[in-house]
Design a protein around this motif. Structure first.
Motif, mmCIF file in Angstrom:
data_model
loop_
_atom_site.group_PDB
_atom_site.id
_atom_site.type_symbol
_atom_site.label_atom_id
_atom_site.label_comp_id
_atom_site.label_asym_id
_atom_site.label_seq_id
_atom_site.Cartn_x
_atom_site.Cartn_y
_atom_site.Cartn_z
ATOM 1 N N GLN A 219 -13.668 12.433 1.626
ATOM 2 C CA GLN A 219 -12.486 11.568 1.629
ATOM 3 C C GLN A 219 -12.082 11.155 0.223
ATOM 4 N N GLN B 141 -11.096 4.540 -1.265
ATOM 5 C CA GLN B 141 -10.471 3.404 -0.593
ATOM 6 C C GLN B 141 -10.867 2.127 -1.315
ATOM 7 N N TYR C 3 -14.384 0.537 -5.180
ATOM 8 C CA TYR C 3 -13.837 1.545 -4.276
ATOM 9 C C TYR C 3 -14.984 2.205 -3.528
ATOM 10 N N SER D 264 0.843 -1.186 0.000
ATOM 11 C CA SER D 264 0.000 0.000 0.000
ATOM 12 C C SER D 264 0.883 1.243 0.000
ATOM 13 N N GLU E 45 -6.472 11.817 -0.659
ATOM 14 C CA GLU E 45 -7.784 12.249 -0.191
ATOM 15 C C GLU E 45 -8.382 13.347 -1.062
ATOM 16 N N PHE F 57 -4.009 3.345 -5.625
ATOM 17 C CA PHE F 57 -4.222 3.966 -4.329
ATOM 18 C C PHE F 57 -4.444 5.455 -4.562
#
Lengths: 116, 113
Positions: B42, B45, B36, A1, A109, A106
Motif C-alpha cells: 500500500q 497513510q 505515516y 484530503s 498507493e 497525501f
C-alpha cells in the motif's frame, strides 16, 4: 484530503527501456511530488512537479533520467528512462491539498517497478 | 539540515500489548511532525501530525504521539495492538510552508498472536 490514483500499480520492465507512471488526483492540489522508495528503504524525494514548467529536482536526480510533466493542477507523469535493475523501486506520487497551510502530504498507493 | 532517526528497525509485539515507536528529529526551526503507516503493498497513510499546541496528539486507529522539544522526539504509542497494526511506520519532519518532508528509515512492526 485527496484521492490519488497511480498507474500502473506494478510492472516488470526490461533493462534499457523506459516507463511512464501517471498520477491523477481527484481534487485541486497546490504541490505535487514524486518520491522513490527502494527495497527496504525509506522515501527519497525525486522532484517537485511544477504546473506548466520544468520540475525541480533534488540532488542526485536529473531530468534526463526522470523526466516529469504536470500539464494541469491534478495530473502528473514521471518517466523512468533507460532503466537498470537499480531502478527497481516503488515510485510514489504525493500531493499537498489546496488550502493546506501545513506540510501534510497525501500519497498514492505507489507504482512498484521491477527491472530485469 | 533536517533529518529523522528511527532507532528501531524492527519491533515484534504481542497482540493486545502496548506499542511505542521512537522518533528523533533534527530541524532548525519549529518542526511539523508526522507519523505515516504503510501496510504491505500500500501507499502511505497519515496517522497523526503535530504542528503546535498540545504536545500529546491523537490520531487514527487509536494511535497517539507525544512531542518533546527538549528531547527532539516524537514517539508514537498505542495502548493495545491489533493484528492489523502490522505494518511499516515512518516518522517525518518538515516546517511551515515547507512541504518537502524528510522521512526516517522506518520501523517494521510485527504482531504475534
Amino acid at each position: 484530503s485527496a484521492v490519488i490514483s497511480q498507474k500502473p500499480s506494478r510492472d516488470i520492465c526490461q533493462r534499457g527501456t523506459s516507463l511512464t507512471i501517471q498520477c491523477q488526483v481527484d481534487s485541486q492540489v497546490t504541490m505535487m511530488f514524486w518520491y522513490r522508495q527502494q527495497p527496504g528503504q525509506s522515501l527519497t524525494l525525486i522532484a517537485t512537479a511544477n504546473q506548466g514548467s520544468e520540475a525541480t529536482y533534488e540532488s542526485g536526480f536529473v531530468i534526463d533520467k526522470f523526466p516529469i510533466s504536470r500539464p494541469n493542477l491534478t495530473f502528473s507523469t514521471l518517466t523512468v528512462s533507460n532503466m537498470s535493475p537499480e531502478d527497481s523501486s516503488i515510485y510514489l506520487c504525493s500531493v499537498v491539498v489546496t488550502g493546506s497551510i501545513t506540510g501534510e502530504l497525501f500519497f498514492g498507493e505507489g507504482s512498484r517497478l521491477t527491472v530485469l | 539540515a533536517q533529518s529523522v532517526t528511527q532507532p528501531d528497525i524492527h519491533i515484534t509485539v504481542s497482540e493486545g500489548a502496548s506499542l511505542e515507536l521512537r522518533c528523533n528529529y533534527s530541524y532548525g526551526a519549529t518542526p511539523y511532525l508526522f507519523w505515516y503507516v504503510q501496510s504491505p503493498g500500500q501507499g502511505l497513510q497519515l496517522l497523526l501530525k503535530y504542528f503546535s499546541g498540545d504536545t500529546l496528539v491523537q490520531g487514527i486507529k487509536g494511535f497517539e504521539a507525544e512531542f518533546k522539544r527538549s528531547q527532539s522526539s516524537f514517539n508514537l504509542r498505542k495502548p493495545s495492538v491489533h493484528w492489523s497494526d502490522a505494518a511499516e511506520y515512518f516518522c517525518a519532519v518538515g516546517g511551515a510552508y515547507d512541504y518537502k518532508l524528510s522521512f526516517g528509515a522506518g520501523t517494521t512492526v510485527t504482531v504475534r498472536a
